[in-house]
Design an enzyme around this catalytic site. Sequence first.
Site, PDB file in Angstrom:
ATOM      1  N   TYR A 151      -6.962   7.054   1.260  1.00  0.00           N
ATOM      2  CA  TYR A 151      -7.182   6.847  -0.181  1.00  0.00           C
ATOM      3  C   TYR A 151      -6.303   7.768  -1.035  1.00  0.00           C
ATOM      4  O   TYR A 151      -6.424   7.788  -2.256  1.00  0.00           O
ATOM      5  CB  TYR A 151      -8.648   7.104  -0.562  1.00  0.00           C
ATOM      6  CG  TYR A 151      -9.684   6.224   0.092  1.00  0.00           C
ATOM      7  CD1 TYR A 151      -9.339   5.168   0.929  1.00  0.00           C
ATOM      8  CD2 TYR A 151     -11.046   6.447  -0.145  1.00  0.00           C
ATOM      9  CE1 TYR A 151     -10.304   4.372   1.526  1.00  0.00           C
ATOM     10  CE2 TYR A 151     -12.012   5.647   0.446  1.00  0.00           C
ATOM     11  CZ  TYR A 151     -11.639   4.617   1.284  1.00  0.00           C
ATOM     12  OH  TYR A 151     -12.612   3.838   1.869  1.00  0.00           O
ATOM     13  N   ILE A 152      -5.450   8.547  -0.415  1.00  0.00           N
ATOM     14  CA  ILE A 152      -4.668   9.530  -1.172  1.00  0.00           C
ATOM     15  C   ILE A 152      -3.606   8.881  -2.049  1.00  0.00           C
ATOM     16  O   ILE A 152      -3.253   9.397  -3.102  1.00  0.00           O
ATOM     17  CB  ILE A 152      -3.983  10.536  -0.204  1.00  0.00           C
ATOM     18  CG1 ILE A 152      -5.036  11.466   0.404  1.00  0.00           C
ATOM     19  CG2 ILE A 152      -2.921  11.359  -0.900  1.00  0.00           C
ATOM     20  CD1 ILE A 152      -4.448  12.455   1.394  1.00  0.00           C
ATOM     21  N   GLU A 181      -8.379   8.645  -7.571  1.00  0.00           N
ATOM     22  CA  GLU A 181      -7.793   9.758  -6.825  1.00  0.00           C
ATOM     23  C   GLU A 181      -6.700  10.454  -7.641  1.00  0.00           C
ATOM     24  O   GLU A 181      -6.584  11.682  -7.610  1.00  0.00           O
ATOM     25  CB  GLU A 181      -7.250   9.249  -5.489  1.00  0.00           C
ATOM     26  CG  GLU A 181      -8.327   8.729  -4.533  1.00  0.00           C
ATOM     27  CD  GLU A 181      -8.846   7.341  -4.879  1.00  0.00           C
ATOM     28  OE1 GLU A 181      -8.207   6.656  -5.707  1.00  0.00           O
ATOM     29  OE2 GLU A 181      -9.885   6.934  -4.335  1.00  0.00           O
ATOM     30  N   HIS A 206      -8.681   2.916   6.941  1.00  0.00           N
ATOM     31  CA  HIS A 206      -9.576   4.042   7.198  1.00  0.00           C
ATOM     32  C   HIS A 206      -9.199   4.770   8.488  1.00  0.00           C
ATOM     33  O   HIS A 206     -10.051   5.355   9.145  1.00  0.00           O
ATOM     34  CB  HIS A 206     -11.027   3.575   7.289  1.00  0.00           C
ATOM     35  CG  HIS A 206     -11.526   2.856   6.080  1.00  0.00           C
ATOM     36  ND1 HIS A 206     -11.247   1.543   5.836  1.00  0.00           N
ATOM     37  CD2 HIS A 206     -12.259   3.272   5.027  1.00  0.00           C
ATOM     38  CE1 HIS A 206     -11.803   1.167   4.697  1.00  0.00           C
ATOM     39  NE2 HIS A 206     -12.421   2.202   4.177  1.00  0.00           N
ATOM     40  N   PRO A 266      -3.088   6.643  -4.346  1.00  0.00           N
ATOM     41  CA  PRO A 266      -3.080   6.597  -5.820  1.00  0.00           C
ATOM     42  C   PRO A 266      -2.817   7.966  -6.469  1.00  0.00           C
ATOM     43  O   PRO A 266      -2.504   8.035  -7.654  1.00  0.00           O
ATOM     44  CB  PRO A 266      -4.489   6.088  -6.167  1.00  0.00           C
ATOM     45  CG  PRO A 266      -4.927   5.348  -4.956  1.00  0.00           C
ATOM     46  CD  PRO A 266      -4.327   6.093  -3.797  1.00  0.00           C
ATOM     47  N   ALA A 314      -8.193   9.941   4.137  1.00  0.00           N
ATOM     48  CA  ALA A 314      -6.775  10.225   3.898  1.00  0.00           C
ATOM     49  C   ALA A 314      -6.058   8.971   3.406  1.00  0.00           C
ATOM     50  O   ALA A 314      -5.105   9.049   2.638  1.00  0.00           O
ATOM     51  CB  ALA A 314      -6.116  10.743   5.178  1.00  0.00           C
ATOM     52  N   GLN A 368     -11.894  10.922   0.050  1.00  0.00           N
ATOM     53  CA  GLN A 368     -12.923  10.389   0.948  1.00  0.00           C
ATOM     54  C   GLN A 368     -12.343   9.970   2.303  1.00  0.00           C
ATOM     55  O   GLN A 368     -12.959  10.188   3.330  1.00  0.00           O
ATOM     56  CB  GLN A 368     -13.625   9.220   0.273  1.00  0.00           C
ATOM     57  CG  GLN A 368     -14.917   8.842   0.927  1.00  0.00           C
ATOM     58  CD  GLN A 368     -15.776   8.011   0.002  1.00  0.00           C
ATOM     59  OE1 GLN A 368     -15.556   6.812  -0.143  1.00  0.00           O
ATOM     60  NE2 GLN A 368     -16.730   8.641  -0.653  1.00  0.00           N
TER      61      GLN A 368
END
Lengths: 428, 357
Positions: B103-104, B77, B146, B106, B101, B99
């Site tokens: 996961y933002i 990311e 998630h 990084p 929010a 994919q």
Amino acid sequence: MPKTGGNKPVEARGHADATGTWVSKLHVPTGSSRPGEKPDFRALNLVSDDAMFRPAPDCETREAEPLAHGLVRVLDDEGTAGGPWLPELSDEHLLQGLRHMVHVRAYDERMFRMQRQGQLSFYIKSTGEEAVAVAQGMALDSGDMLFPAYRQQGLLFVRGRDVVDMMCHCISNARDNCKGRQMPVFYTWKDGNFFSISGNLATQFSQAVGWAMASAYKGEEHIAATWVGDGSTAEADVHNAMLFAATYRAPVILNIVNNQWAISTPQSFAAGGTTFAARALGYNIPGIRVDGNDFLAVHAVTDWAARRARRGFGPTVIELVTYRVAGHSTSDNPDAYRAHNESEAWPLGDPVARLKQHLIGRDLWSEPQQQALETELKEAISRDWKQALSYGSLEDGPHWPVATMFDDVFQHLPAHLLRQRQQLEEKE
Amino acid sequence: MSRSASKVPETEQPDGEQASMSMVQAINSALHCTMAADPAVLVMGEDVGFFGGVFRCTEGLYEKYGAHRALDTPIAEGGIVAAAIGMGVNGLRPVVEMQFADYIYPAIDQIISELARLRHRSGGEFFAPVTIRAPCGGGIRGGQTHSQSPEGIFTHVCGLKTVIPSNPYDAKGLLISAIEDDDPVMFFEPKRIYNGPFHGHDNNGGGSGSWSDHPLGQVPIGHYRIPLGKAATIRAGRQVTVLAYGTMVHVAAEAIRASGIDAELLDLRSLLPLDIEAVAASVRKTGRCVVIHEATRTSGYGAELVAEVQETCFWHLRAPIERVTGWDTPYPHAFEWEYFPSQRRIVDALQRTLAYH
């Protein structure tokens, strides 16, 4: 004073076709197949003699360099074992390895079906790559710390985790040791030296290095082992792990499970045209690429890396070349992004079938025994599932008491969470 | 022909043909429209190309525009956002999909230290017109990695705009505005309402509907914009102002309907810039305010709203402003409906607020 920088007007650059649209020269990788195509794994260069030697575990990185581009194998396509990496493993050890792999497969099948029936919110199978976690787990000592990703459930079977407890976690019931807080498959088992699995990718890779640094700091023998998938190697954590492991010669095994697919994205998007094992060389870490469906080879390479780490010679990167037969998870249909039944074209076969073939070839095992084992473990899983459900289901409970969601945010419940807990309980 | 240096004008009234769309389809339509209009626009992210995105928001772009403009990326990311910044500086207009929010994080250095500040630190010479789309929120049994609603992290950053639509019609018009805006925009998509409105888990565990039955599921096929920074009045009322966005707009609307309270419900749509004029006008009228979001409470965006309301409406307030939010815990897998702000919690807050005279 006029501006001298700023964004260039796009019309001033590049090639355009007659409609004014750019003609891209960007390289975008492709994979082994897309739906309707014939699978093609030639780009992996799986046939090589480069790995036909076994250096001493205290070797310099450059001595081991060919192993990063070759492919260590012990079992040939007929199931005969041989070559410089042939491990000395007892018959019982090999039979136990087969049993663990069959057990994992039976567990995965059952959990997948239960997800389809709505009993689990989510599941991830390890079908086709069971040898990775099982052989590696068996090659390590029980005091070694495991920092897995979400597809190494085989480690739990090797370490003797109660299957009922695994299931109770997956359905968040009153016996879930994660107290209903985590999605299925993100196991935690401190007593088994099995770290808490994160839903975020690759974070554990560099944490394992820190654990290993502490082990060395304390003068201990224990090593750490950690796993990521091919796609996850793209995360910066993987760079951080290799850098710190090399800098401090941390006693850690850095495993990259190259199972070809990251949901829909082929491994080529992370490999950049080389092997994952070769990534290690730039950090002055030996990188070994191994046939991940060859139980004996995986065991041998892991044992080599464990000896190297335990003796103070530092980390090893192992690339386990395997194939993700199932979808990424219960949330995707692989037929939408790769050829139907692509796994049948996978050149390295199936890990269970290959170890079985080897054992039958040595008269240690038979097809009827295999059938009996599969039936036995399938029935055991059925009994375990019934027992797990007796402690509660995801939808109907019993779960942990709702108010326990406020526990463990901090060591001690702070005043603001106490107030929120009271607000919640007023409504109960 | 490129619109890459364009500024977002006033609202363009959509006209022409409409179609029934889910929020996923409306977002997809916005991407098709902007890519058709400007070759500088491309989408990039994990599984967005060949596969069309795990939530199908980028479906059909790969077939229509090819692997270069529906660009699959490595799972990195930070790398994705950094590359988007570089592409944006070099004349492109990237639309990044995170994919989830969740996961933002990084990418947070690239977003906070770089993307948000590039224009300012370079004295206005450089900018990167990047839009970051991210499915957010819970209610899908996604557990703590998630289900998060991290919008408050980004509204706290100077230089980012932050948008959260609550329906297909707004999603398309707002996303087009976001993409065509020269400032970076965080565009959060509440995934619980991707396929239909959701009224909370009260009342037999659902109340999920379909967008095809909803007036805001009727979406113009062509290009239109909804300006960033304009709230929408979902329901006019006199007793109390309710401020919500995303999924909670629907939960609040149903809670208000069921309670019979004459509340005025505003869908903020854009958190930054915030339509403080619309908020203040409503609170000055009702004298009471309840703020609702799914995100955790402490230092959440609701705190900012409460502060703004008391600064602008202090002499009109007849009751303390209430917040109804997620609890200050990670999102629990087994207890998501106890965590998710329910209709009952909303009604309780409304009644407490109305009890002041």
